[in-house]
Design a protein around this motif. Structure first.
Motif, mmCIF file in Angstrom:
data_model
loop_
_atom_site.group_PDB
_atom_site.id
_atom_site.type_symbol
_atom_site.label_atom_id
_atom_site.label_comp_id
_atom_site.label_asym_id
_atom_site.label_seq_id
_atom_site.Cartn_x
_atom_site.Cartn_y
_atom_site.Cartn_z
ATOM 1 N N LEU A 10 0.969 -1.050 0.281
ATOM 2 C CA LEU A 10 0.195 0.216 0.057
ATOM 3 C C LEU A 10 0.881 1.152 0.111
ATOM 4 O O LEU A 10 0.366 2.455 -0.860
ATOM 5 C CB LEU A 10 -1.067 -0.104 1.500
ATOM 6 N N ALA A 11 2.255 1.227 0.845
ATOM 7 C CA ALA A 11 2.778 2.402 0.648
ATOM 8 C C ALA A 11 3.619 2.163 -0.468
ATOM 9 O O ALA A 11 3.794 4.198 -0.990
ATOM 10 C CB ALA A 11 4.459 2.106 1.605
ATOM 11 N N ASP A 12 3.965 1.419 -1.328
ATOM 12 C CA ASP A 12 4.232 1.334 -2.578
ATOM 13 C C ASP A 12 3.391 1.938 -3.678
ATOM 14 O O ASP A 12 3.604 2.592 -4.116
ATOM 15 C CB ASP A 12 5.029 0.534 -3.204
ATOM 16 N N ALA A 13 2.085 1.920 -3.621
ATOM 17 C CA ALA A 13 0.681 2.278 -4.658
ATOM 18 C C ALA A 13 0.444 3.577 -3.833
ATOM 19 O O ALA A 13 0.342 4.397 -4.779
ATOM 20 C CB ALA A 13 -0.208 1.306 -4.163
ATOM 21 N N ALA A 14 0.807 4.230 -3.198
ATOM 22 C CA ALA A 14 1.129 5.215 -2.842
ATOM 23 C C ALA A 14 1.511 6.006 -3.415
ATOM 24 O O ALA A 14 1.551 7.355 -3.244
ATOM 25 C CB ALA A 14 0.670 5.890 -0.629
ATOM 26 N N ILE A 15 2.931 5.672 -2.919
ATOM 27 C CA ILE A 15 3.895 6.157 -4.015
ATOM 28 C C ILE A 15 3.768 6.596 -5.493
ATOM 29 O O ILE A 15 4.251 7.466 -6.339
ATOM 30 C CB ILE A 15 5.168 5.429 -3.600
ATOM 31 N N ASP A 16 4.031 5.663 -5.706
ATOM 32 C CA ASP A 16 2.717 5.627 -7.406
ATOM 33 C C ASP A 16 1.827 6.545 -8.088
ATOM 34 O O ASP A 16 1.534 7.548 -8.898
ATOM 35 C CB ASP A 16 2.182 4.278 -7.860
ATOM 36 N N VAL A 17 0.851 6.622 -6.841
ATOM 37 C CA VAL A 17 -0.516 7.385 -7.004
ATOM 38 C C VAL A 17 0.286 8.640 -6.805
ATOM 39 O O VAL A 17 -0.249 10.234 -7.805
ATOM 40 C CB VAL A 17 -1.848 7.088 -5.535
ATOM 41 N N LEU A 18 1.148 8.942 -5.124
ATOM 42 C CA LEU A 18 1.794 10.469 -5.300
ATOM 43 C C LEU A 18 2.300 11.281 -6.656
ATOM 44 O O LEU A 18 2.171 12.175 -6.722
ATOM 45 C CB LEU A 18 2.805 10.443 -4.460
ATOM 46 N N ALA A 19 3.308 10.411 -7.645
ATOM 47 C CA ALA A 19 4.037 10.265 -8.551
ATOM 48 C C ALA A 19 3.104 10.791 -9.850
ATOM 49 O O ALA A 19 2.946 11.824 -10.672
ATOM 50 C CB ALA A 19 4.540 8.929 -8.622
ATOM 51 N N GLU A 20 2.133 9.978 -10.095
ATOM 52 C CA GLU A 20 1.116 10.090 -10.977
ATOM 53 C C GLU A 20 0.635 11.185 -11.025
ATOM 54 O O GLU A 20 -0.608 11.887 -12.123
ATOM 55 C CB GLU A 20 0.870 8.775 -11.572
ATOM 56 N N SER A 48 -5.415 7.834 8.395
ATOM 57 C CA SER A 48 -5.973 8.572 8.082
ATOM 58 C C SER A 48 -4.866 9.416 6.925
ATOM 59 O O SER A 48 -3.408 8.699 6.946
ATOM 60 C CB SER A 48 -5.469 10.181 8.715
ATOM 61 N N ARG A 49 -5.321 10.251 5.674
ATOM 62 C CA ARG A 49 -4.562 10.105 4.998
ATOM 63 C C ARG A 49 -3.022 11.002 5.614
ATOM 64 O O ARG A 49 -2.490 10.197 4.358
ATOM 65 C CB ARG A 49 -5.135 11.630 3.950
ATOM 66 N N ASP A 50 -2.992 11.679 7.070
ATOM 67 C CA ASP A 50 -1.833 11.860 7.148
ATOM 68 C C ASP A 50 -1.146 11.129 7.008
ATOM 69 O O ASP A 50 0.010 10.864 6.852
ATOM 70 C CB ASP A 50 -1.522 13.063 8.740
ATOM 71 N N ALA A 51 -0.835 10.585 8.002
ATOM 72 C CA ALA A 51 -0.936 8.483 8.020
ATOM 73 C C ALA A 51 -0.484 7.644 7.155
ATOM 74 O O ALA A 51 0.786 7.263 6.971
ATOM 75 C CB ALA A 51 -1.542 7.936 8.928
ATOM 76 N N LEU A 52 -1.311 8.059 6.124
ATOM 77 C CA LEU A 52 -0.601 7.203 4.187
ATOM 78 C C LEU A 52 0.166 8.146 3.530
ATOM 79 O O LEU A 52 1.264 7.440 3.076
ATOM 80 C CB LEU A 52 -1.597 6.902 4.023
ATOM 81 N N LEU A 53 0.578 9.490 3.892
ATOM 82 C CA LEU A 53 2.121 9.957 3.830
ATOM 83 C C LEU A 53 2.823 10.305 4.331
ATOM 84 O O LEU A 53 4.064 10.331 3.879
ATOM 85 C CB LEU A 53 1.104 11.455 3.950
ATOM 86 N N ALA A 55 3.405 7.375 5.913
ATOM 87 C CA ALA A 55 4.352 5.519 5.345
ATOM 88 C C ALA A 55 4.842 5.912 4.469
ATOM 89 O O ALA A 55 6.068 5.251 3.967
ATOM 90 C CB ALA A 55 3.328 4.645 5.704
ATOM 91 N N ALA A 56 4.209 6.886 3.294
ATOM 92 C CA ALA A 56 4.725 7.019 2.105
ATOM 93 C C ALA A 56 6.514 7.751 2.224
ATOM 94 O O ALA A 56 7.075 6.838 1.317
ATOM 95 C CB ALA A 56 4.181 7.545 1.058
ATOM 96 N N GLY A 57 6.056 8.887 3.172
ATOM 97 C CA GLY A 57 7.229 9.132 3.030
ATOM 98 C C GLY A 57 8.926 8.218 3.616
ATOM 99 O O GLY A 57 9.944 8.819 3.170
ATOM 100 N N ALA A 58 8.486 8.158 4.562
ATOM 101 C CA ALA A 58 9.372 6.377 5.138
ATOM 102 C C ALA A 58 10.080 5.435 3.875
ATOM 103 O O ALA A 58 10.412 5.478 3.957
ATOM 104 C CB ALA A 58 8.897 6.206 6.491
ATOM 105 N N HIS A 59 8.834 5.239 3.409
ATOM 106 C CA HIS A 59 9.162 3.367 2.416
ATOM 107 C C HIS A 59 9.967 4.761 0.811
ATOM 108 O O HIS A 59 10.330 3.336 -0.110
ATOM 109 C CB HIS A 59 7.489 3.223 1.983
ATOM 110 N N VAL A 60 9.256 5.410 0.635
ATOM 111 C CA VAL A 60 10.519 5.806 -0.133
ATOM 112 C C VAL A 60 11.569 5.939 -0.436
ATOM 113 O O VAL A 60 12.712 5.458 -1.570
ATOM 114 C CB VAL A 60 9.385 7.266 -0.597
ATOM 115 N N PHE A 61 12.230 6.346 1.416
ATOM 116 C CA PHE A 61 13.918 5.917 1.373
ATOM 117 C C PHE A 61 14.459 4.167 1.196
ATOM 118 O O PHE A 61 15.293 4.673 0.264
ATOM 119 C CB PHE A 61 14.372 6.958 2.256
#
Length: 191
Positions: A10-20, A48-53, A55-61
C-alpha cells in the motif's frame, strides 16, 4: 492481525499515486485501485491520509536506497574522485530507474510545506539521511569533508529534479557531463 507485506504494498501504491496524480490525488480509493486491493483496504491500514503520507514518506527512502551488495562492490575500488563520481552516477541511475519514487519524493516535499507534522517528520528523515550519508562518505575514506557531501547532496538533488521533470532540457548526455564536472569541482583530489 496486520499484514506487513500488504502495508508495504500500500505504501508502494501510495508512492505511485503521488508520482502520477500529485498529493491532491492521494486518496484511500486511489491507493486501493493502484494496489489492486478491495475498496477500504487502505483505510484499514492507515487511520488517516496524513498517516498514509507519513508511511509513503518513510517507504520512499527504502525504495530509493542503493543495493548494499553494489555499494560493497564499489568500495573495493580505490577511494578517489572517480569513485565519488561513480556513486553520484549511481544516484542518477536509481532516480531514473525509479522515476516514480523520486517524483513522489518531490510531491512529499511540497506537501510538507503545507503540513507542519509532515514537515517535521520529513525534516527529521532528511536530516538523518544526510547525516548517514556524511558518515558513510567519511568512514569509507572517500575524498572530501562534510561540506563536500552537503554540496554533492544539494547539487544532485537539483540535477535529479531537472532530469526527471524536464528530461529534454539538459538530456542524459549533458547530465552525465555535469555530474563529472560537479565532482571535479567539489571534490578536491588527495583530500
Amino acid at each position: 492481525m496486520p499484514n506487513p507485506a500488504r502495508r508495504t504494498a500500500l505504501a508502494d501504491a501510495a508512492i505511485d499515486v503521488l508520482a502520477e496524480e500529485g498529493a491532491r490525488g492521494l486518496t484511500f480509493r486511489a491507493v486501493d485501485a493502484k494496489a489492486g486491493v478491495p475498496a477500504g483496504t487502505t483505510s484499514n491500514y492507515f487511520a488517516s491520509r496524513d498517516a498514509l503520507l507519513a508511511a509513503a514518506g518513510a517507504h520512499v527512502f527504502v525504495r530509493l536506497a542503493p543495493d548494499p551488495a553494489e555499494v560493497d562492490a564499489r568500495l573495493r575500488q580505490p577511494r578517489d574522485r572517480e569513485l565519488v563520481a561513480r556513486f553520484m552516477h549511481d544516484i542518477l541511475d536509481r532516480a531514473t530507474a525509479d522515476r516514480a519514487g523520486h517524483l513522489a519524493l518531490l510531491e512529499l516535499r511540497l506537501e510538507s510545506t503545507r503540513k507542519p507534522e509532515l514537515a517535521a517528520l520529513f525534516t527529521d528523515t532528511m536530516t538523518r539521511g544526510l547525516r548517514d550519508n556524511t558518515a558513510f562518505h567519511l568512514d569509507a575514506g572517500l575524498p572530501g569533508d562534510r561540506t563536500t557531501v552537503e554540496l554533492l547532496h544539494v547539487a544532485m538533488t537539483g540535477l535529479i529534479v531537472e532530469h526527471l521533470t524536464l528530461p529534454g532540457f539538459l538530456g542524459r548526455a549533458a547530465v552525465t557531463v555535469l555530474i563529472d564536472a560537479l565532482v571535479d569541482k567539489v571534490v578536491t583530489p588527495g583530500e
